[in-house]
Design an enzyme around this catalytic site. Structure first.
Site, PDB file in Angstrom:
ATOM      1  N   HIS A 154       1.057  -1.167  -0.055  1.00 44.05           N
ATOM      2  CA  HIS A 154       0.008   0.172   0.143  1.00 44.05           C
ATOM      3  C   HIS A 154       1.130   1.240   0.107  1.00 44.05           C
ATOM      4  O   HIS A 154       1.865   1.196   0.455  1.00 44.05           O
ATOM      5  CB  HIS A 154      -0.786   0.015   1.289  1.00 44.05           C
ATOM      6  CG  HIS A 154      -2.158   0.962   1.057  1.00 44.05           C
ATOM      7  ND1 HIS A 154      -2.006   2.185   1.266  1.00 44.05           N
ATOM      8  CD2 HIS A 154      -3.403   0.601   0.699  1.00 44.05           C
ATOM      9  CE1 HIS A 154      -3.282   2.607   1.026  1.00 44.05           C
ATOM     10  NE2 HIS A 154      -4.025   1.857   0.836  1.00 44.05           N
TER      11      HIS A 154
ATOM     12  N   ASP B  18      -7.956  -5.443  -0.011  1.00 41.30           N
ATOM     13  CA  ASP B  18      -8.330  -6.225  -0.985  1.00 41.30           C
ATOM     14  C   ASP B  18      -8.057  -7.667  -0.884  1.00 41.30           C
ATOM     15  O   ASP B  18      -8.338  -8.564  -1.898  1.00 41.30           O
ATOM     16  CB  ASP B  18      -7.760  -5.775  -2.399  1.00 41.30           C
ATOM     17  CG  ASP B  18      -8.373  -4.440  -2.652  1.00 41.30           C
ATOM     18  OD1 ASP B  18      -7.452  -3.498  -3.016  1.00 41.30           O
ATOM     19  OD2 ASP B  18      -9.548  -4.179  -2.746  1.00 41.30           O
TER      20      ASP B  18
HETATM   21  C1  SDX Z   1      -6.062   0.117  -2.702  1.00 39.64           C
HETATM   22  O1  SDX Z   1      -4.559   4.492  -2.185  1.00 39.64           O
HETATM   23  C2  SDX Z   1      -5.521   3.731  -1.502  1.00 39.64           C
HETATM   24  O2  SDX Z   1      -5.624   4.278  -0.450  1.00 39.64           O
HETATM   25  C3  SDX Z   1      -5.963   2.651  -2.151  1.00 39.64           C
HETATM   26  C4  SDX Z   1      -6.994   1.843  -1.429  1.00 39.64           C
HETATM   27  C5  SDX Z   1      -8.394   2.567  -0.850  1.00 39.64           C
HETATM   28  O3  SDX Z   1      -9.060   2.179  -0.270  1.00 39.64           O
HETATM   29  O4  SDX Z   1      -8.736   3.525  -1.920  1.00 39.64           O
HETATM   30  O5  SDX Z   1      -6.486   1.600  -0.098  1.00 39.64           O
HETATM   31  C6  SDX Z   1      -7.358   0.558  -2.264  1.00 39.64           C
HETATM   32  O6  SDX Z   1      -6.108   0.524  -4.019  1.00 39.64           O
HETATM   33  C7  SDX Z   1      -5.436  -0.958  -2.136  1.00 39.64           C
HETATM   34  C8  SDX Z   1      -4.079  -1.365  -2.832  1.00 39.64           C
HETATM   35  C9  SDX Z   1      -4.679  -2.504  -3.999  1.00 39.64           C
HETATM   36  N1  SDX Z   1      -3.701  -2.771  -4.788  1.00 39.64           N
HETATM   37  C10 SDX Z   1      -2.955  -4.123  -4.697  1.00 39.64           C
HETATM   38  O7  SDX Z   1      -2.963  -4.981  -4.079  1.00 39.64           O
HETATM   39  C11 SDX Z   1      -2.082  -4.543  -5.845  1.00 39.64           C
HETATM   40  C12 SDX Z   1      -0.892  -4.964  -5.472  1.00 39.64           C
HETATM   41  N2  SDX Z   1       0.005  -3.777  -4.914  1.00 39.64           N
HETATM   42  C13 SDX Z   1       1.085  -2.889  -5.372  1.00 39.64           C
HETATM   43  O8  SDX Z   1       0.845  -3.048  -6.895  1.00 39.64           O
HETATM   44  C14 SDX Z   1       1.538  -1.795  -4.917  1.00 39.64           C
HETATM   45  O9  SDX Z   1       1.618  -2.148  -3.478  1.00 39.64           O
HETATM   46  C15 SDX Z   1       0.565  -0.457  -4.638  1.00 39.64           C
HETATM   47  C16 SDX Z   1       0.066  -0.160  -6.081  1.00 39.64           C
HETATM   48  C17 SDX Z   1      -0.697  -0.826  -3.817  1.00 39.64           C
HETATM   49  C18 SDX Z   1       1.441   0.692  -4.122  1.00 39.64           C
HETATM   50  O10 SDX Z   1       2.500   0.841  -4.858  1.00 39.64           O
HETATM   51  P1  SDX Z   1       3.358   2.018  -4.591  1.00 39.64           P
HETATM   52  O11 SDX Z   1       3.109   2.725  -3.027  1.00 39.64           O
HETATM   53  O12 SDX Z   1       3.585   2.828  -5.752  1.00 39.64           O
HETATM   54  O13 SDX Z   1       4.538   1.157  -4.083  1.00 39.64           O
HETATM   55  P2  SDX Z   1       5.731   0.795  -5.117  1.00 39.64           P
HETATM   56  O14 SDX Z   1       5.094   0.167  -6.311  1.00 39.64           O
HETATM   57  O15 SDX Z   1       6.891   1.614  -5.611  1.00 39.64           O
HETATM   58  O16 SDX Z   1       6.553  -0.473  -4.400  1.00 39.64           O
HETATM   59  C19 SDX Z   1       7.346  -0.298  -3.587  1.00 39.64           C
HETATM   60  C20 SDX Z   1       8.590  -1.588  -3.685  1.00 39.64           C
HETATM   61  C21 SDX Z   1       8.820  -1.892  -5.178  1.00 39.64           C
HETATM   62  O17 SDX Z   1      10.062  -2.471  -5.041  1.00 39.64           O
HETATM   63  P3  SDX Z   1      11.449  -1.869  -5.518  1.00 39.64           P
HETATM   64  O18 SDX Z   1      11.043  -1.173  -6.721  1.00 39.64           O
HETATM   65  O19 SDX Z   1      11.375  -0.729  -4.191  1.00 39.64           O
HETATM   66  O20 SDX Z   1      12.299  -2.601  -5.090  1.00 39.64           O
HETATM   67  O21 SDX Z   1       7.534  -2.518  -3.148  1.00 39.64           O
HETATM   68  C22 SDX Z   1       7.534  -3.472  -4.124  1.00 39.64           C
HETATM   69  C23 SDX Z   1       7.737  -2.752  -5.724  1.00 39.64           C
HETATM   70  O22 SDX Z   1       8.185  -3.856  -6.492  1.00 39.64           O
HETATM   71  N3  SDX Z   1       6.063  -3.816  -4.149  1.00 39.64           N
HETATM   72  C24 SDX Z   1       5.458  -5.214  -4.257  1.00 39.64           C
HETATM   73  C25 SDX Z   1       4.317  -5.184  -4.206  1.00 39.64           C
HETATM   74  N4  SDX Z   1       3.786  -3.916  -3.896  1.00 39.64           N
HETATM   75  C26 SDX Z   1       4.907  -3.274  -3.872  1.00 39.64           C
HETATM   76  N5  SDX Z   1       6.155  -6.415  -4.360  1.00 39.64           N
HETATM   77  C27 SDX Z   1       5.502  -7.474  -4.746  1.00 39.64           C
HETATM   78  N6  SDX Z   1       4.050  -7.776  -4.392  1.00 39.64           N
HETATM   79  C28 SDX Z   1       3.526  -6.445  -4.211  1.00 39.64           C
HETATM   80  N7  SDX Z   1       2.003  -6.377  -3.977  1.00 39.64           N
END
Ligand code: SDX
Length: 431
Positions: free
Chosen positions: A308, A366
């Site tokens: 998140h 989720d």
């Molecule tokens: C919702 O914003 C809100 O409040 C949203 C929400 C709401 O109520 O409105 O809470 C609802 O959207 C919840 C999130 C649902 N999405 C997912 O579950 C999809 C999987 N999660 C990700 O794609 C990710 O965690 C996000 C999109 C939720 C957040 O992404 P960020 O904050 O942009 O973080 P990032 O992509 O920069 O990741 C940081 C690091 C990265 O690694 P590095 O590049 O630093 O080496 O963490 C890793 C990412 O690769 N990472 C993950 C991961 N999520 C982040 N690695 C593996 N699995 C994951 N799920």
């Protein structure tokens, strides 16, 4: 906003600029950069808004480090256990918990707005039967601006309130009818003698051929899911609604824009993507393979329902959702659901893995919601529409707050331009 007593000093090429700071009632201070470009001729740069406050708000506060979520100051776990969705809607819309009389009046108002204009059925019938329900919701909600002209003037406070009530009241009918249309069953009309969640379940699962009794435990679980998704400060879809609304566009068009944004798998589409991921994993012994893929930078695969932007601790909604999943599946006699077992074991193994611990990746709202919804009988295609239905009150509450803000102005970000500088046109013969 309280007058600023602190300031930040920015020095560029030896020139110092004092920028006022503002302190919140909770959370980080902000640096007010509204005059920066005028004073220093520079922009700030923050794609994805990782360090940017886009507005001030009094509705919802999240402390990502503590895993805390407050709606008008009330913790989400208390609201999920002691309140119910329409009372939370009142709280989000008006700022305080209602008295008994206020709640009765509000619930009556919402109940009496649940029907759709009869001619809107033609919209549903224009879609292919296999259309994703989110495609139908985006279309039908946007079309509401063509049916409810008497609540599209955003400068009229009473029209804003009517539009808010209509959207909250009609989303369950729209979502249920999108589902019925996709399975070729007749639309079921809302009933005024049912509560909000029971009405939705009946519109989804009743058929004209027989009576349908709503299971009170399932309607309580449904209501709790609505509450857990109601609002979440300036997430992507809420920010979309705010930006669309900043041009003065009508509320139905702006909520349709929010629905479109929520559909993405990185946002509200993650509940559907998460269950599909758990089904692809299939058995507990395949979990290490998928955790390895999630950690592999060469593999675009991510654990859906994990991570998140704000929470760097447990998403408090996920904690409540997990408890609800245990209750609902036990009630339904499917507590040994293999998908639930895979989800629980995946959570255990991921949380024990240094990669997830170091990046502070925890289950989000989720991760467990899809397991409950599938056990209740919903297809995965209905998961995000249910999220959209629940979040409508958050979108309209934030929209009303923005419209009423005297500082409100059209949102118009700038850019870091990396394209070609000026050059002369070349005739085709010379290219
Ligand atoms: C919702 O914003 C809100 O409040 C949203 C929400 C709401 O109520 O409105 O809470 C609802 O959207 C919840 C999130 C649902 N999405 C997912 O579950 C999809 C999987 N999660 C990700 O794609 C990710 O965690 C996000 C999109 C939720 C957040 O992404 P960020 O904050 O942009 O973080 P990032 O992509 O920069 O990741 C940081 C690091 C990265 O690694 P590095 O590049 O630093 O080496 O963490 C890793 C990412 O690769 N990472 C993950 C991961 N999520 C982040 N690695 C593996 N699995 C994951 N799920």
């Amino acid at each position: 906003m309280a007058e600023s007593t602190k300031s930040a000093t920015l020095t560029i090429d030896g020139q110092s600029y004092d920028l006022p700071m503002h302190s919140p009632t909770a959370g980080p201070d902000v640096i007010d950069i509204r005059k920066l470009y005028g004073q220093a001729g520079v922009f700030t740069y923050d794609p994805g808004y990782t360090s940017t406050a886009s507005c001030d708000s009094t509705i919802t506060f999240i402390d990502g480090g503590k895993g805390e979520l407050l709606h008008r100051g009330y913790p989400i776990d208390q609201l999920a256990s002691k309140s119910h969705y329409l009372e939370v809607c009142y709280l989000l819309l008006y700022g305080e918990l209602p008295t008994a009389a206020q709640l009765e009046d509000f619930e009556t108002t919402i109940t009496r707005h649940t029907m759709l204009h009869e001619q809107m059925q033609n919209f549903f019938r224009g879609f292919r039967r296999d259309a994703h329900p989110m495609a139908i919701m985006v279309g039908v909600v946007g079309a509401m601006s063509a049916f409810y002209h008497d609540s599209t003037d955003v400068n009229d406070e009473r029209q804003r309130e009517i539009a808010s009530h209509r959207l909250i009241a009609k989303m369950p009918t729209i979502a249920a009818w999108a589902y019925k249309y996709s399975i070729g069953q007749p639309f079921i009309y809302p009933r005024n003698d049912l509560d909000y969640a029971s009405n939705f379940l009946r519109m989804c699962f009743a058929v004209p051929a027989e009576d349908y009794e709503v299971n009170p435990i399932l309607s309580r679980a449904m209501d709790r899911i609505f509450t857990l998704h109601a609002d979440h400060e300036q997430n992507a879809s809420t920010s979309t609604v705010r930006l669309a609304s900043s041009s003065g566009a009508n509320p139905f068009a702006c909520i349709a824009a929010g629905i479109a944004c929520l559909w993405g798998p990185a946002h509200g589409g993650a509940n559907q993507a998460c269950l599909e991921m758990l089904k692809e994993i299939g058995t507990v012994d395949r979990i290490p393979e998928f955790i390895a893929r999630a950690k592999d930078k060469e593999d675009p695969f991510r654990l859906m329902g994990f991570g998140h932007r704000v929470y760097k601790n447990f998403d408090p909604r996920a904690t409540v959702m997990k408890q609800s999943a245990d209750e609902v599946l036990e009630l339904l006699g499917v507590e040994n659901n293999p998908i639930l077992q895979v989800g629980k074991e995946l959570e255990t193994q991921a949380l024990a893995d240094p990669y997830f611990a170091e990046k502070k990746l925890f289950p989000n709202v989720d991760f467990y919601s899809g397991i409950i919804l599938e056990a209740m009988g919903f297809p995965t295609s209905m998961f995000t529409p249910i999220f959209a239905l629940s979040r409508t009150v958050g979108w309209v509450s934030q929209w009303k707050e923005m419209i009423a803000d005297p500082q409100n102005k059209i949102g118009r970000p700038r850019q870091l331009y990396l394209g070609q500088t000026e050059r002369d046109y070349m005739n085709i013969e010379t290219r």
